[in-house]
Design a protein around this motif. Structure first.
Motif, PDB file in Angstrom:
ATOM      1  N   ILE A 168      -6.967  -8.693 -11.996  1.00 10.89           N
ATOM      2  CA  ILE A 168      -6.430  -7.393 -11.586  1.00 10.89           C
ATOM      3  C   ILE A 168      -6.310  -7.390 -10.072  1.00 10.89           C
ATOM      4  N   CYS A 180      -9.031  -3.560 -19.718  1.00  7.48           N
ATOM      5  CA  CYS A 180      -8.915  -5.025 -19.733  1.00  7.48           C
ATOM      6  C   CYS A 180     -10.137  -5.725 -20.310  1.00  7.48           C
ATOM      7  N   PHE A 216      -2.470  -8.645 -13.542  1.00  6.06           N
ATOM      8  CA  PHE A 216      -1.949  -7.287 -13.539  1.00  6.06           C
ATOM      9  C   PHE A 216      -2.034  -6.678 -12.149  1.00  6.06           C
ATOM     10  N   VAL A 269      -1.956  -2.953 -10.102  1.00  3.60           N
ATOM     11  CA  VAL A 269      -2.340  -1.596 -10.468  1.00  3.60           C
ATOM     12  C   VAL A 269      -2.106  -0.667  -9.292  1.00  3.60           C
ATOM     13  N   THR A 271       1.926  -4.035 -16.345  1.00  4.43           N
ATOM     14  CA  THR A 271       0.650  -3.425 -16.727  1.00  4.43           C
ATOM     15  C   THR A 271       0.888  -2.313 -17.749  1.00  4.43           C
TER      16      THR A 271
END
Length: 320
Positions: free
Chosen positions: A167, A218, A229, A231, A291
């Protein structure tokens, strides 16, 4: 489910700890360098030194299912180390991979790594946001170390079968935020005139609650395995807009002077503050469509609600 969480004493890790502790059927285990004053009920902790030492093997005795790795050597605006890259590598690369190897040996199913948008780079052109699968282009030692950790994790996962989830957050804000965001709130609260009334950049931010929600998603979402991903709050702001909306959240009038961005940049570079100027005047946008689509995820908290929560915490706890 048993979850090993690192970085629980930090801004993001502490919020993840509180969220995990409220989930039924989740047992949280914390490797800690020093004890936390108050742990949520049911949380297990054990002492550990550097993540590069043999104490990471204690993971095996706890038989965890998932590791959420929030701990890192964070980005420092004015790093005084003689060799910043070596220092970042020691914690962010060597420490992360030592933990991951121990996790694999312990039979951990999934390793969730909180990385940084700095892996992608430092700035974007307006309307050309970073995407999760863009070629990485880190600029500073922190971003380089995070990329090297990502690469090492993915290689380990391919070799061992442990699922890796990466992430990359943008700037995180929320109750208890420090550094430049806290300074911004203090300026606004004091009514200091600020020369940022004509900044037309676009920057992606992410509220702490939105980042935590994605991290928890996740942990067990089947489609998160072996993916990267990005975010954000999915609403990009200019510096001018952010200041105005933060002032409103604080119940203050924003006193923003319409100084052109190019003048600010020239002055900042003359004062040796070029990096700060880039953050205030430049753009950094991310596209979180992967995402949203792959995880069927939406940021649960809107920007103005997150700003109000941040302002409320500041007014109750940190106001100076």
């Amino acid at each position: 489910m048993r979850v090993i969480l690192t970085g629980a004493s930090g801004f993001v890790g502490g919020a993840v700890l509180q969220a995990l502790s409220r989930k039924a059927n989740v047992e949280v285990i914390l490797p800690l360098r020093s004890s936390l004053r108050a742990l949520p009920a049911g949380v297990i902790s054990y002492p550990i030194g550097d993540l590069t030492d043999d104490q990471t093997e204690q993971l095996i005795t706890h038989r965890p299912d998932v590791v959420v790795h929030c701990a890192s050597r964070v980005h420092i605006m004015s790093d005084t180390s003689d060799n910043p890259l070596a220092e970042f590598r020691r914690t962010n690369v060597e420490g992360t991979l030592a933990l991951a190897r121990a996790a694999s040996n312990a039979g951990v199913r999934r390793f969730v790594f909180v990385s940084s948008i700095k892996v992608n780079g430092e700035q974007t052109r307006q309307g050309a946001p970073y995407r999760a699968d863009d070629p990485p282009c880190p600029v500073d030692p922190y971003g380089i170390s995070k990329l090297e950790a990502e690469q090492g994790l993915l290689a380990l996962g391919a070799k061992t079968g442990m699922e890796i989830v990466i992430i990359r957050p943008v700037l995180v804000y929320g109750p208890g935020v420090k550094a430049n965001f806290l300074s911004m709130m203090r300026w606004l609260h004091r009514g200091v005139p600020l020369p940022f009334g004509a900044i037309h950049n676009r920057r992606s931010l992410v509220a702490l609650d939105n980042l935590v929600d994605l991290i928890l998603t996740c942990i067990d979402h089947p489609s998160a395995a072996n993916q990267v991903f990005l975010v954000s709050d999915d609403e990009d702001l200019s510096t001018t807009d952010l200041l105005a909306r933060m002032a409103q959240a604080l119940g203050k009038s924003s006193r923003l002077l319409p100084i052109p961005a190019w003048m600010l940049s020239v002055g900042a570079r003359a004062l040796g503050k070029g990096a700060l100027s880039q953050r205030l005047c430049g753009s950094l946008q991310v596209d979180i469509s992967k995402t949203r689509q792959r995880l069927d995820w939406q940021p649960p908290v809107k920007v103005d609600a997150a700003l109000r929560a941040t302002a409320r915490f500041y007014q109750e706890n940190d106001k100076k």
